[in-house]
Scaffold this active site. Structure first.
Site, PDB file in Angstrom:
ATOM      1  N   GLY A   1     -16.300  26.203  48.020  1.00 44.58           N
ATOM      2  CA  GLY A   1     -16.437  26.656  49.386  1.00 44.58           C
ATOM      3  C   GLY A   1     -15.458  27.784  49.682  1.00 44.58           C
ATOM      4  O   GLY A   1     -14.594  28.118  48.873  1.00 44.58           O
ATOM      5  N   GLY A   2     -15.619  28.372  50.840  1.00 41.01           N
ATOM      6  CA  GLY A   2     -14.715  29.433  51.260  1.00 41.01           C
ATOM      7  C   GLY A   2     -15.155  30.803  50.771  1.00 41.01           C
ATOM      8  O   GLY A   2     -16.263  30.991  50.277  1.00 41.01           O
TER       9      GLY A   2
ATOM     10  N   THR B   1     -10.381  34.776  47.309  1.00 39.68           N
ATOM     11  CA  THR B   1      -8.935  34.661  47.245  1.00 39.68           C
ATOM     12  C   THR B   1      -8.447  35.243  45.926  1.00 39.68           C
ATOM     13  O   THR B   1      -9.234  35.553  45.047  1.00 39.68           O
ATOM     14  CB  THR B   1      -8.430  33.220  47.455  1.00 39.68           C
ATOM     15  OG1 THR B   1      -7.031  33.265  47.741  1.00 39.68           O
ATOM     16  CG2 THR B   1      -8.674  32.347  46.236  1.00 39.68           C
ATOM     17  N   TYR B   2      -7.137  35.397  45.828  1.00 39.21           N
ATOM     18  CA  TYR B   2      -6.509  35.932  44.628  1.00 39.21           C
ATOM     19  C   TYR B   2      -5.694  34.832  43.969  1.00 39.21           C
ATOM     20  O   TYR B   2      -5.051  34.029  44.649  1.00 39.21           O
ATOM     21  CB  TYR B   2      -5.585  37.106  44.988  1.00 39.21           C
ATOM     22  CG  TYR B   2      -4.700  37.543  43.846  1.00 39.21           C
ATOM     23  CD1 TYR B   2      -5.217  38.289  42.792  1.00 39.21           C
ATOM     24  CD2 TYR B   2      -3.353  37.188  43.814  1.00 39.21           C
ATOM     25  CE1 TYR B   2      -4.413  38.673  41.723  1.00 39.21           C
ATOM     26  CE2 TYR B   2      -2.542  37.571  42.756  1.00 39.21           C
ATOM     27  CZ  TYR B   2      -3.076  38.309  41.715  1.00 39.21           C
ATOM     28  OH  TYR B   2      -2.282  38.679  40.655  1.00 39.21           O
TER      29      TYR B   2
ATOM     30  N   ILE C   1      -7.504  26.771  50.395  1.00 37.35           N
ATOM     31  CA  ILE C   1      -8.201  25.580  49.927  1.00 37.35           C
ATOM     32  C   ILE C   1      -9.697  25.858  49.893  1.00 37.35           C
ATOM     33  O   ILE C   1     -10.252  26.433  50.826  1.00 37.35           O
ATOM     34  CB  ILE C   1      -7.907  24.365  50.843  1.00 37.35           C
ATOM     35  CG1 ILE C   1      -6.431  23.972  50.726  1.00 37.35           C
ATOM     36  CG2 ILE C   1      -8.818  23.184  50.502  1.00 37.35           C
ATOM     37  CD1 ILE C   1      -6.006  22.839  51.647  1.00 37.35           C
TER      38      ILE C   1
ATOM     39  N   GLY D   1      -9.975  23.245  44.531  1.00 35.12           N
ATOM     40  CA  GLY D   1      -8.890  22.606  45.267  1.00 35.12           C
ATOM     41  C   GLY D   1      -8.058  23.578  46.059  1.00 35.12           C
ATOM     42  O   GLY D   1      -8.541  24.190  47.003  1.00 35.12           O
TER      43      GLY D   1
ATOM     44  N   CYS E   1      -9.757  35.385  52.228  1.00 31.37           N
ATOM     45  CA  CYS E   1     -10.377  34.291  52.969  1.00 31.37           C
ATOM     46  C   CYS E   1     -11.347  34.779  54.042  1.00 31.37           C
ATOM     47  O   CYS E   1     -11.701  34.028  54.949  1.00 31.37           O
ATOM     48  CB  CYS E   1      -9.325  33.371  53.578  1.00 31.37           C
ATOM     49  SG  CYS E   1      -8.079  32.855  52.380  1.00 31.37           S
TER      50      CYS E   1
END
Length: 199
Positions: free
Chosen positions: A63-64, A67-68, A130, A142, A160
């Site tokens: 999900g989401g 990100t790095y 997360i 996670g 994000c």
């Protein structure tokens, strides 16, 4: 990609009750990962530019959004049974907040501000992201906590999916270098306590 394949093998074993719940703690070489909600605008300079900077780009089923990950950032992959994904994510936030408190840093969740604000924050700065995926009642993916990693790669993207998002780290907030392995041990212990598992 290696970590994703490992998670899938462990998830299959967990679904078959061949292993107990598992938490993997590691750091990655430089990579942007895109979650299921990622958009092309999350990589404003185009994928080839980032690859040219030595940063891989990998699409994931978590999900989401984007990100790095990089050296010095603690990544935790939880392969665990759950029947309530939202409660699982909120518990993960609490575990990270407790571990940061052990290091002397006050952090918080921003659950009331909506799903884009999932993660852990220090003031208005994000210190942990997360994103999870659940299949047949078992999670993968996670959290990622910025410990002593380079924050510059976050400046080149829309982390994000939040245009105004500023990332921070333990090193930046505490003004001193941090020990990634020691922090991993703290996270392991807090994660175990909050999820009621024995590390």
């Amino acid at each position: 990609r290696e970590a994703s394949a490992l998670q899938e093998r462990l998830r299959a074993a967990r679904q078959a009750d061949e292993i107990p719940d598992v938490l993997l703690l590691l750091d990655h070489p430089p990579v942007y990962t895109l979650g299921r909600r990622s958009a092309a605008t999350d990589l404003p300079m185009g994928e080839a530019w980032y690859v040219g900077q030595g940063i891989d780009v990998v699409r994931t089923n978590r999900g989401g959004r984007l990100t790095y990950h990089g050296p010095g950032q603690l990544v935790g992959y939880a392969i665990m049974r759950t029947d309530d994904v939202l409660a699982f994510v909120r518990t993960m936030e609490r575990a990270v907040i407790a571990a940061l408190a052990d290091e002397g840093l006050q952090a918080r969740a921003r659950t009331e501000e909506g799903p884009d604000y999932t993660g852990v924050w220090v003031g208005e700065r994000k210190i942990a992201s997360i994103g999870v995926h659940v299949a047949r009642g078992v999670t993968t993916h996670g959290f990622a906590v910025n410990v002593e990693n380079d924050l510059q790669p976050f400046e080149w993207v829309v982390p994000c999916g939040i245009e105004s998002c500023r990332m921070t780290s333990l090193t930046r907030e505490l003004g001193a270098e941090q020990d990634l392995d020691a922090f991993a041990t703290t996270v392991r212990d807090r994660f175990g306590e909050i999820y009621e598992r024995e590390p």
